[in-house]
Write a protein that holds these residues in place. Structure first.
Motif, short mmCIF file in Angstrom:
data_model
loop_
_atom_site.label_atom_id
_atom_site.label_comp_id
_atom_site.label_asym_id
_atom_site.label_seq_id
_atom_site.Cartn_x
_atom_site.Cartn_y
_atom_site.Cartn_z
N SER A 129 1.01 -1.05 -0.17
CA SER A 129 0.04 0.10 -0.09
C SER A 129 0.84 1.40 0.28
O SER A 129 1.71 1.51 0.86
N LEU A 130 0.54 1.94 -1.09
CA LEU A 130 1.45 3.40 -1.20
C LEU A 130 0.46 4.59 -1.17
O LEU A 130 -0.62 4.31 -1.42
N GLY A 131 0.72 5.61 -0.86
CA GLY A 131 0.00 7.00 -0.76
C GLY A 131 -0.71 7.09 -2.26
O GLY A 131 -1.93 7.34 -2.15
N ASP A 132 -0.23 6.68 -3.38
CA ASP A 132 -0.79 7.02 -4.68
C ASP A 132 -1.48 5.75 -5.43
O ASP A 132 -1.61 5.74 -6.44
N GLY A 133 -1.60 4.75 -4.57
CA GLY A 133 -1.87 3.57 -5.29
C GLY A 133 -1.28 2.27 -4.41
O GLY A 133 -0.94 2.19 -3.38
N THR A 134 -1.58 1.08 -5.30
CA THR A 134 -1.11 -0.31 -4.61
C THR A 134 -0.23 -0.81 -5.47
O THR A 134 0.11 -0.45 -6.79
N ALA A 135 0.70 -1.72 -5.04
CA ALA A 135 1.65 -2.62 -5.76
C ALA A 135 1.09 -3.17 -7.12
O ALA A 135 1.63 -3.15 -8.18
N ILE A 136 -0.42 -3.27 -7.34
CA ILE A 136 -0.99 -3.84 -8.39
C ILE A 136 -1.15 -2.81 -9.51
O ILE A 136 -0.58 -3.27 -10.67
N ASP A 137 -1.06 -1.43 -9.08
CA ASP A 137 -0.99 -0.59 -10.06
C ASP A 137 0.44 -0.67 -10.78
O ASP A 137 0.67 -0.47 -11.84
N ILE A 138 1.49 -0.93 -9.89
CA ILE A 138 2.90 -1.03 -10.23
C ILE A 138 3.06 -2.14 -11.24
O ILE A 138 3.62 -2.12 -12.16
N LEU A 139 2.45 -3.35 -10.88
CA LEU A 139 2.65 -4.62 -11.76
C LEU A 139 1.82 -4.40 -12.91
O LEU A 139 2.39 -4.78 -14.15
N ASN A 140 0.88 -3.62 -12.95
CA ASN A 140 0.35 -3.14 -14.41
C ASN A 140 1.07 -2.41 -15.23
O ASN A 140 1.02 -2.42 -16.43
#
Ligand code: ADP
Length: 532
Positions: free
Chosen positions: A60-71
């Protein structure tokens, strides 16, 4: 050489966790090249300018989650760290493509396993990259094969197709994966829109289906089975020739077949055309040569009558010109005979009459015919026979033709006062003295053949270029000799020295064996030129 440092991007918004990792790396003396970003947007900016071997990110990050990074990031392996008890999150991330995950604990024990996790992930990534490269190479090769290839499973469903299949059938095959092979290769029963391969009552009799069935049942390949389906190409019914091979393979533990489809339409059409042309040429040469013979015989007869003065006296000048005419008619006759003989030999239409024969007899008969010719050329013709030679199997008439050609050449190419010697002798095994073959040699003391011309001497129409007066001939004599000797399973040797002389030696086996040369069909286009 110093190993390049592993480049890690840490995406972590908790400053305490950032510090903890830094401290851990320095106490453990782990020389990673570490860069830290506190948000996804900052990480994306960094990724635009820098390259990393691995990303370690908090879930969990301030501007999204790791799923966003994976995408957003596809090429870099990602390890996710989650808060304790967040296993569901970890599984979700894993499914989205994360390489691994670590649960953060309050004592930060997870940091201890981080180096090993990083090492494993990087290794896995390397293996995956290598496999992908291999796969890409294999696919490139598969697509580059110039024969149409399809993989089909036991249910006749296409699992793979290469680029060439598109060319063979002139249609787009990108949609064919997962469909019945009958649709893929336009099998014999889906012509004109009918469904093939199992969906048509005629499928049982289709040669393609039969081959696939057989291959799957026996797991044995079937090679080059021909099929001649008619396809609708550009709204026109077109028959094409296919050569189909079906080879069994095991893919993913299941029986598959590779169906190789080669379009041999053009090859077949070309072969057919060549065969037809050859046949036509052969017929043409025969007909024209036969038709030429009759008027030639009449001309020969007429000239002879005038020369014999049977129709009145002729003066010397007239005799001179009639002699020229007579010699040329003779020459034309030789040419027609040679062309006919050669054409028959080439078309495999000349059969050998193989019997037990005496080679000395052949030499004596040819001597009787050629001695006058030798006298005319002021050349001495002698024979040396070996009375111990046993009989052998050969076609007597053809051997007379061979020897006549060789002696006639020897006389023609030997200046006045020269000598031509004909020998017949057996060739014996040096160990036991058994006769291996018969030899027939013709030696002359003539002008010889230059070394570079020897390899071409048996080519049809080849004649050695010489200075001075042209010695007449067709250039077919030795081609005929060679053909006859080959048909007998024999061979010819030539030894020659310019201005010294030449020896042709023919070797014949004692027993005749059928040679494949007997069935050759090949007429040189020069024959056509000569006749037309
Ligand atoms: P042709 O004698 O009708 O020209 P051949 O096929 O019998 O045709 O011979 C081809 C050529 O080989 C001849 O033109 C000649 O140049 C050369 N040749 C053949 N036999 C001899 C020989 N005994 N001596 C020198 N040259 C020869």
């Amino acid at each position: 050489m110093e190993e390049s440092k592993c480049k890690i991007l840490l995406i972590e918004d908790d400053i305490v966790d950032q510090m903890a990792l830094k401290r851990f790396l320095s106490t453990e003396k782990l020389s990673y090249d570490l860069q830290i970003c506190s948000s996804i947007s900052q990480a994306m900016e960094t990724l635009e300018t820098s390259q990393f071997d691995i990303i370690v990110t908090d879930f969990s990050l301030g501007d999204g989650t790791a799923i966003d990074i994976l995408n957003l990031v596809k090429d870099i392996p990602i390890i996710i760290t989650t808060g304790a008890g967040d296993e569901d999150v970890a599984v979700k991330a894993w499914k989205a493509g994360a390489y691994d995950y670590l649960s953060k604990d309050c004592n930060r024990e997870y940091l201890k396993v981080l180096p090993k996790t990083i090492e494993n992930v990087i290794k896995r990534k390397e293996i995956e990259d290598a496999l992908e490269r291999k796969q890409r190479n294999l696919e490139a090769i598969f697509d580059a094969v110039p024969v149409g290839l399809l993989f089909a499973d036991e249910n006749f469903l296409v699992t793979r197709a290469n680029d060439a299949i598109t060319k063979v059938f002139q249609k787009d095959y990108s949609h064919i994966i997962g469909k019945k092979i009958g649709e893929a290769i336009d099998c014999l029963n889906n012509v004109l829109g009918q469904q093939g391969c199992g969906n048509n009552p005629e499928c049982a009799s289709c040669i393609i289906r039969k081959n696939i069935n057989n291959t799957l049942a026996n797991f044995k390949p079937m090679y080059n089975v021909e099929a001649h389906p008619t396809f609708l190409i550009n709204n026109k019914q077109t028959q094409i020739w296919l050569s189909i091979s079906v080879v069994p393979v095991i893919v993913d533990n299941c029986k598959h077949v590779i169906v190789a489809v080669d379009d041999i339409t053009e090859r077949k059409q070309a072969e057919e055309k060549v065969r037809e042309t050859m046949e036509l040429k052969s017929q043409f040469i025969s007909t024209v040569s036969h038709e030429l013979r009759t008027p030639m015989a009449a001309m020969k007869e007429a000239i002879a009558l005038v020369l014999d003065e049977a129709v009145g006296k002729i003066n010397d000048k007239q005799r001179k010109f009639l002699d020229i005419a007579s010699r040329n008619v003779e020459r034309l006759g030789d040419l027609i005979n040679d062309v006919l003989d050669f054409q028959k030999l080439e078309a495999g239409k000349m059969n050998l009459d193989i019997k037990q024969n005496d080679i000395n007899q052949v030499v004596s008969e040819v001597y009787e015919i050629m001695v006058l010719f030798a006298k005319k050329h002021k050349v001495e013709l002698v024979t040396e026979l070996d009375t111990m030679i046993p009989q052998a199997q050969f076609d007597k008439t053809k051997m007379i033709q061979v020897l006549t050609n060789l002696i006639s050449n020897a006389i023609k190419f030997t200046p006045e006062n020269g000598k031509v010697t004909v020998r017949a002798f057996p060739v014996r095994d040096s160990d036991n003295g058994n006769i291996l073959e018969l030899a027939l040699s013709v030696s002359d003391t003539g002008m010889g053949i230059p070394q570079e011309a020897i390899s071409k001497i048996f080519d049809r129409f080849y004649r050695v270029k010489r200075e001075g007066k042209e010695i007449q001939g067709t250039g077919l004599g030795l081609a005929i000799v060679n053909k006859i000797i080959t048909m007998h399973g024999g061979r010819i040797d030539i030894e020659s020295q310019v201005d010294k002389g030449t020896t042709f030696t023919v070797y014949l086996p004692m027993e005749h064996k059928v040679s494949p040369e007997n069935v050759s069909v090949n007429i040189d286009n020069k024959l056509e030129k000569i006749i037309t």
